[in-house]
Design an enzyme around this catalytic site. Structure first.
Site, PDB file in Angstrom:
ATOM      1  CE1 TYR A 176      -3.942  -1.653   5.285  1.00  0.00           C
ATOM      2  CE2 TYR A 176      -2.914   0.487   4.948  1.00  0.00           C
ATOM      3  CZ  TYR A 176      -3.542  -0.633   4.441  1.00  0.00           C
ATOM      4  OH  TYR A 176      -3.759  -0.736   3.089  1.00  0.00           O
ATOM      5  CB  SER A 181      -0.885   0.001   1.252  1.00  0.00           C
ATOM      6  OG  SER A 181      -1.417   1.281   1.523  1.00  0.00           O
TER       7      SER A 181
END
Length: 309
Positions: free
Chosen positions: A161, A148
């Site tokens: 995350y 990501s």
């Protein structure tokens, strides 16, 4: 699909989290390039919709395998199943993940174990299960780990995350050097805002990781957050860019152009943090040896510890 991408025609790919979102976009782009597919899924309705997409176009129906990417025993079974079905496997795309947010200073062990277990542990499980199969196969081969933009850009609500994506980035950038001598390409893909339902991850938390330190999030609040994803890139475009990056043997695949200012700021911050002083000759020599070893590794030459001193 360009003729250049046709180098993958007939290649067998295994994609995790492949019946929705980016995983589905990858599967569709791979199919358009003539690849044969094994796709992991969790939800039967999503699997059925994906199967219909292939059937309506007269494509070979993928091998669908139900898989929780944190289940190591099941992952090993799936790897054998893919080999039994196709005889070879050439491409692995570790895509499955969860997007869960909350203040890191309030996180519990369950928060860490769940998010890291899926986002980083799932990649590890994919590599351990499939790399021996890929090494044993012939021809053009590649591994893609989907991280990501959070692998570069931390945020106050995304500590765990972000940690998971930084971990995937570090693992992949190192793995690339290890796979080059085997003739296997390796890419880190860092997508940004994409039109997916990733925001619903918090609603799918397993009971076994139920002791969260984060305050409960109202569904309406999540739905409002989800409206941002409507502005995202189409998953098929992300999948097509991943395919092109594989074809071009790129170690880093960035899909979204809007993060130039972020990378400029990162570069400026890092360079400003370097001490303005001369380094001793001994340390300079060690770092030069490291750089030379990395260049050799990229060219497919195995690097040993003695090459670094």
């Amino acid at each position: 699909m360009s003729n250049q991408d046709r180098v993958w025609e007939g290649r067998v790919a295994f994609v995790t989290g492949a019946v929705t979102g980016i995983g589905l976009g990858v599967a569709q782009a791979f199919s358009d390039a003539g690849m044969r597919l094994a796709l992991s899924y969790r939800n039967e309705e999503d699997r059925a919709h994906t199967e219909s997409w292939f059937a309506e176009r007269g494509r070979e129906i993928p091998l669908f395998v139900k898989l929780d990417v944190t289940d190591r025993a099941r992952f090993a079974e799936v790897a054998e199943q893919v080999m039994d079905h196709f005889g070879e496997v050439h491409v692995l795309v570790n895509n499955a993940g969860v997007s869960v947010f909350g203040p890191t200073d309030e996180a519990s062990y369950d928060d860490f174990d769940w998010i890291m277990g899926v986002n980083f542990g799932g990649v590890v499980n994919g590599l351990v299960s499939f790399l021996p199969k890929i090494k044993a196969s012939a021809g053009r081969r590649h591994v893609v780990n989907v991280a990501s933009m959070a692998a570069f850009l931390p945020g106050p609500q995304a500590g765990i995350y972000t940690a998971s994506k930084f971990a995937v980035r570090g693992l992949t950038e190192s793995l690339r050097y290890n796979l080059a001598p085997h003739g296997i390409g390796c890419s880190l893909c860092c997508p940004a805002l994409t039109r997916t339902n990733a925001w619903t991850s918090a609603l799918k938390r397993p009971d076994s990781f139920g002791q969260s330190g984060f305050s409960p999030v109202e569904k309406s609040e999540l739905e409002q957050f989800g409206t941002a994803f409507e502005e995202g890139m189409e998953p098929y475009e992300v999948g097509s860019k991943i395919l092109r990056g594989m074809t071009e043997q790129r170690g880093l695949i960035l899909t979204h152009p809007e993060h130039g200012p972020d990378f400029e700021e990162i570069h400026q911050t890092v360079m400003a943090a370097l001490p303005d002083e001369e380094a001793p000759a001994g340390r300079l020599k060690i770092e030069q040896l490291r750089r030379e070893a990395m260049r050799k590794a990229e060219e497919g030459i195995s690097v040993r510890l003695q090459d670094l001193t």
